[in-house]
Design a protein around this motif. Structure first.
Motif, short mmCIF file in Angstrom:
data_model
loop_
_atom_site.label_atom_id
_atom_site.label_comp_id
_atom_site.label_asym_id
_atom_site.label_seq_id
_atom_site.Cartn_x
_atom_site.Cartn_y
_atom_site.Cartn_z
N ALA A 257 8.01 -9.17 -0.67
CA ALA A 257 7.78 -8.17 0.38
C ALA A 257 7.88 -6.76 -0.17
O ALA A 257 7.05 -5.89 0.13
N GLY A 258 8.91 -6.49 -0.97
CA GLY A 258 9.06 -5.17 -1.56
C GLY A 258 7.92 -4.83 -2.50
O GLY A 258 7.42 -3.69 -2.51
N ALA A 259 7.51 -5.81 -3.31
CA ALA A 259 6.40 -5.56 -4.23
C ALA A 259 5.11 -5.26 -3.48
O ALA A 259 4.33 -4.38 -3.88
N ALA A 260 4.88 -5.96 -2.37
CA ALA A 260 3.67 -5.72 -1.59
C ALA A 260 3.69 -4.33 -0.96
O ALA A 260 2.67 -3.63 -0.93
N ALA A 261 4.86 -3.91 -0.44
CA ALA A 261 4.96 -2.57 0.17
C ALA A 261 4.74 -1.49 -0.88
O ALA A 261 4.04 -0.50 -0.63
N CYS A 262 5.33 -1.64 -2.06
CA CYS A 262 5.12 -0.66 -3.13
C CYS A 262 3.67 -0.64 -3.58
O CYS A 262 3.11 0.43 -3.86
N ALA A 263 3.04 -1.82 -3.65
CA ALA A 263 1.63 -1.87 -4.02
C ALA A 263 0.76 -1.17 -2.98
O ALA A 263 -0.22 -0.50 -3.34
N ALA A 264 1.11 -1.31 -1.71
CA ALA A 264 0.34 -0.63 -0.66
C ALA A 264 0.47 0.89 -0.79
O ALA A 264 -0.51 1.63 -0.63
N ALA A 265 1.68 1.37 -1.09
CA ALA A 265 1.87 2.81 -1.29
C ALA A 265 1.09 3.29 -2.51
O ALA A 265 0.47 4.37 -2.48
N CYS A 266 1.09 2.50 -3.58
CA CYS A 266 0.30 2.86 -4.77
C CYS A 266 -1.18 2.94 -4.44
O CYS A 266 -1.88 3.86 -4.88
#
Length: 270
Positions: free
Chosen positions: A176-185
């Protein structure tokens, strides 16, 4: 010269890596693949992305490729690892205590959600204090060049996003955290792409409204919007998944695959 900025960035990155490998911020299995790449992009945008975006939108090229104010904010984010570790440790300990005295899933979830909110708020207050100190330090050391409010807001959103992503990874939910960071990127990369393409005659009429919106938002506002929206979505998901008893089995004395070692109700782990 770039050497002082590069050296400071390397030292900060090394300190962060050591903090994330040990202590309350250590994630089982080292976290999600690609998480380090996304974190590096987000931190890199915090340092140099604002100036690059401004130049692409038509601002004059800065005299230095990395601003001193950006490096000051990056240092504040690095120092925020300490409050993050304390908040994560306290949350884990209080959640384990709640697990020990709960008699069912609903009672445990109702008790853990306020603990998660308190841990997030405590880290947010500590991060705000560090960024305020960075603002005052920059105004004192850089001849009155204080950190812009938009940059401070973007750094606060970034710090909160990284804290929530790491807290979820520590408790067994790195995806979940990796997906949220990827969305911000992706949002930040899209902003850079629009800023770079909007001058082309073929696409300028279509991209002009977006480019004007980005110009009004400002570089710090772009980071605040990208990381802030991702952090809000991640906080909503974390409030749900961290209310599960299975997210705190290690704190209760159980391994990842076996039954709980402590005399707790078995239905809590289903």
């Amino acid at each position: 010269m770039l050497l002082p900025y590069a050296a400071a960035t390397v030292v900060i990155a090394a300190a962060l890596a050591l903090c994330l490998r040990r202590g309350p911020l250590r994630a089982p299995g080292g976290g999600q693949a690609g998480g380090a790449l996304c974190t590096g992009w987000l931190l890199g945008f915090a340092v140099a992305g604002g100036d690059l975006l401004a130049v692409l939108l038509g601002a004059p090229r800065p005299a230095r490729p990395f601003s001193s104010t950006a490096l000051t904010v990056l240092t504040a984010l690095a120092l925020a690892v300490g409050p993050a570790a304390l908040s994560a440790r306290r949350f884990a300990a209080r959640a384990a205590a709640q697990l020990g005295r709960s008699r069912g899933l609903e009672e445990f979830a109702a008790g853990v959600r306020p603990l998660f909110a308190a841990a997030t708020a405590a880290f947010g207050l500590a991060l705000a204090a560090l960024l305020a100190a960075a603002h005052l330090l920059a105004a004192h050391l850089l001849a009155g060049r204080s950190v812009p409010a938009g940059v401070l807001a973007g750094a606060a959103a970034l710090g909160l996003l990284l804290f929530l992503a790491r807290l979820l990874a520590v408790h067994g939910f790195p995806g979940a955290g990796a997906a949220a960071c990827a969305a911000a990127c992706a949002a930040e990369a899209a902003a850079l792409a629009v800023a770079g393409l909007h001058r082309l005659p073929a696409v300028e009429p279509r991209l002009r409204p977006v480019a004007e919106f980005l110009h009004d938002l400002g570089p710090g506002g772009v980071q605040a919007a990208a990381c802030g929206s991702a952090a809000l979505a991640l906080a909503a998901g974390a409030c749900r998944v961290l209310a599960r008893a299975s997210a705190h089995r290690a704190a209760a004395g159980a391994g990842p695959a076996g039954p709980p070692a402590s005399p707790l109700p078995k239905e809590l782990f289903t």
